[in-house]
Design an enzyme around this catalytic site. Structure first.
Site, mmCIF file in Angstrom:
data_model
loop_
_atom_site.group_PDB
_atom_site.id
_atom_site.type_symbol
_atom_site.label_atom_id
_atom_site.label_comp_id
_atom_site.label_asym_id
_atom_site.label_seq_id
_atom_site.Cartn_x
_atom_site.Cartn_y
_atom_site.Cartn_z
ATOM 1 N N ASN A 52 44.840 55.095 26.374
ATOM 2 C CA ASN A 52 45.045 53.890 26.281
ATOM 3 C C ASN A 52 46.059 53.198 25.839
ATOM 4 O O ASN A 52 46.493 53.491 25.440
ATOM 5 C CB ASN A 52 44.005 53.145 25.350
ATOM 6 C CG ASN A 52 43.254 51.845 25.298
ATOM 7 O OD1 ASN A 52 42.174 51.507 26.365
ATOM 8 N ND2 ASN A 52 42.752 51.294 23.647
ATOM 9 N N ALA A 102 32.980 49.481 28.593
ATOM 10 C CA ALA A 102 32.986 50.898 29.169
ATOM 11 C C ALA A 102 33.447 52.104 28.997
ATOM 12 O O ALA A 102 32.220 52.837 30.051
ATOM 13 C CB ALA A 102 33.804 50.206 30.863
ATOM 14 N N SER A 108 26.689 37.513 38.904
ATOM 15 C CA SER A 108 26.044 38.846 39.309
ATOM 16 C C SER A 108 25.581 39.419 39.756
ATOM 17 O O SER A 108 24.190 38.178 41.092
ATOM 18 C CB SER A 108 24.914 38.828 38.181
ATOM 19 O OG SER A 108 24.530 39.944 37.787
ATOM 20 N N LYS A 109 25.602 40.717 40.667
ATOM 21 C CA LYS A 109 24.941 41.171 41.690
ATOM 22 C C LYS A 109 23.703 42.220 41.461
ATOM 23 O O LYS A 109 22.846 41.977 42.435
ATOM 24 C CB LYS A 109 25.951 42.255 42.560
ATOM 25 C CG LYS A 109 27.017 41.059 43.147
ATOM 26 C CD LYS A 109 27.722 42.371 43.749
ATOM 27 C CE LYS A 109 28.702 42.228 44.225
ATOM 28 N NZ LYS A 109 29.519 40.279 44.846
ATOM 29 N N LYS A 144 27.026 43.137 25.264
ATOM 30 C CA LYS A 144 26.040 44.439 25.235
ATOM 31 C C LYS A 144 26.034 44.382 23.260
ATOM 32 O O LYS A 144 24.968 45.257 22.783
ATOM 33 C CB LYS A 144 26.859 44.894 25.915
ATOM 34 C CG LYS A 144 27.012 45.115 27.432
ATOM 35 C CD LYS A 144 27.941 46.113 28.305
ATOM 36 C CE LYS A 144 27.394 46.319 29.480
ATOM 37 N NZ LYS A 144 28.372 46.796 30.336
ATOM 38 N N GLY A 153 34.213 50.314 41.895
ATOM 39 C CA GLY A 153 33.209 50.374 41.239
ATOM 40 C C GLY A 153 31.343 50.369 41.334
ATOM 41 O O GLY A 153 30.511 50.246 40.666
#
Ligand code: NDP
Length: 274
Positions: free
Chosen positions: A153, A133, A17-18, A68, A241
């Site tokens: 999709n 997302a 993770s950033k 999430k 992104g």
């Protein structure tokens, strides 16, 4: 030593993770007395890990894969954008209240409009994907007033469900990628996870309008196969992104601290060193 307000990102895995780098830079830039760490939670212990963090005085969390949906269910209050996304990437603890927010869509919109300088209003938009997302960005995109939003999709039924859910907010159509052959779009957003597998959705080559923007939510050193395909087929602007990642973090930071950090230096830093 002053007591620092504690924040963290929770996920599994989390070492990549950033978010700690981004939020630490925001805190320094805005002189906030806070610290930010990464928490690896066992996949079946999300609630326990969050409760322990909260009981130790934690003020807020960013939530990433695979939590999430659990964060959405765990929230006692939700923002409109979290409610419509049915997913939460930001938690704020206030006394006994747990506010769930979703800043992904705001991050995408700000990256496209402010950083890339491309207005969404009156444009024809193609959103590829119907997972978490994609769901998080539909309402924020529609709120900018595009001419139309097409959701494509691999499993068209899921795109159709999104079309039905958001029908009241704007002009929406849905289908499989190939259903849009012969139509062209000004902004084409890849919100599938195909790029993570170094794959590309089964796309018609003629969907990129003159001067169009191709945006891949994934980020990597090399252009993704989707961005390479878009460039070969006439897309004028290409973006990955990284900007969305930093902008969704800035939106969380704003929720927690009431201050909007400058994002451009961090985006530039990540583009150089990511
Ligand atoms: P999900 O697993 O929820 O959804 C995956 C989506 O991708 C589904 O629509 C699925 O279609 C589609 N898909 C998967 N593989 C393929 C393929 N080979 N060809 C075509 N379609 C495919 O993932 P998320 O929505 O959480 O994440 C999607 C992407 O967005 C990821 O790359 C993630 O890294 C990125 N992301 C970036 C953020 C940022 O800040 N930059 C923030 C959040 C996400 P189907 O329904 O048919 O299975």
């Amino acid at each position: 030593m002053p007591i620092l307000d504690a924040y963290a990102v929770i996920g599994n895995p989390i070492s990549h993770s950033k978010s700690p780098l981004i939020h630490t830079a925001f805190a320094q830039q805005t002189s906030q007395a806070m610290r930010y760490e990464a928490i690896l939670s066992p996949v079946d212990e999300f609630q326990k890990t969050v409760t322990a963090f909260h009981q130790q005085g934690g003020k807020g969390l960013n939530v990433t894969v695979p939590f999430k949906l659990e964060a959405y269910a765990f929230s006692t209050h939700l923002t409109e954008r979290a409610e419509s996304a049915q997913a939460v990437n930001t938690l704020q603890f206030k006394h006994d209240e747990i506010l769930g927010d979703n800043t992904d869509g705001a991050g995408l919109v700000r990256d496209i409009e402010t950083n890339l300088g491309i207005s969404i209003a009156s444009k024809r938009i193609l959103l590829m994907g119907a997972g978490g997302a994609a769901r998080g960005v539909v309402l924020p995109i529609l709120k900018q007033g595009p001419a139309m939003l097409a959701i494509a999709n691999r499993t068209p039924k899921k795109a159709q469900l999104l079309q039905q859910q958001f029908a009241a907010y704007g002009e929406l159509v849905s289908g499989h990628f190939m259903d849009f052959s012969g139509e062209s779009f000004d902004i084409i957003i890849n919100a599938t996870s195909a790029s993570l597998q170094d794959a590309i959705p089964d796309l018609p080559a003629n969907i990129f309008a003159n001067g169009s923007l191709a945006y891949d939510m994934m980020y990597s050193h090399e252009p993704t196969r989707f961005l390479a395909f878009a460039q070969q087929n006439g897309a004028h602007n290409l973006a990955d992104g990284i900007g969305m990642l930093v902008e969704q973090a800035a939106e969380s930071f704003f929720l927690w601290r009431g201050i909007r950090p400058q994002t451009k230096p961090i985006i530039a830093q990540l583009k150089t060193h990511a």
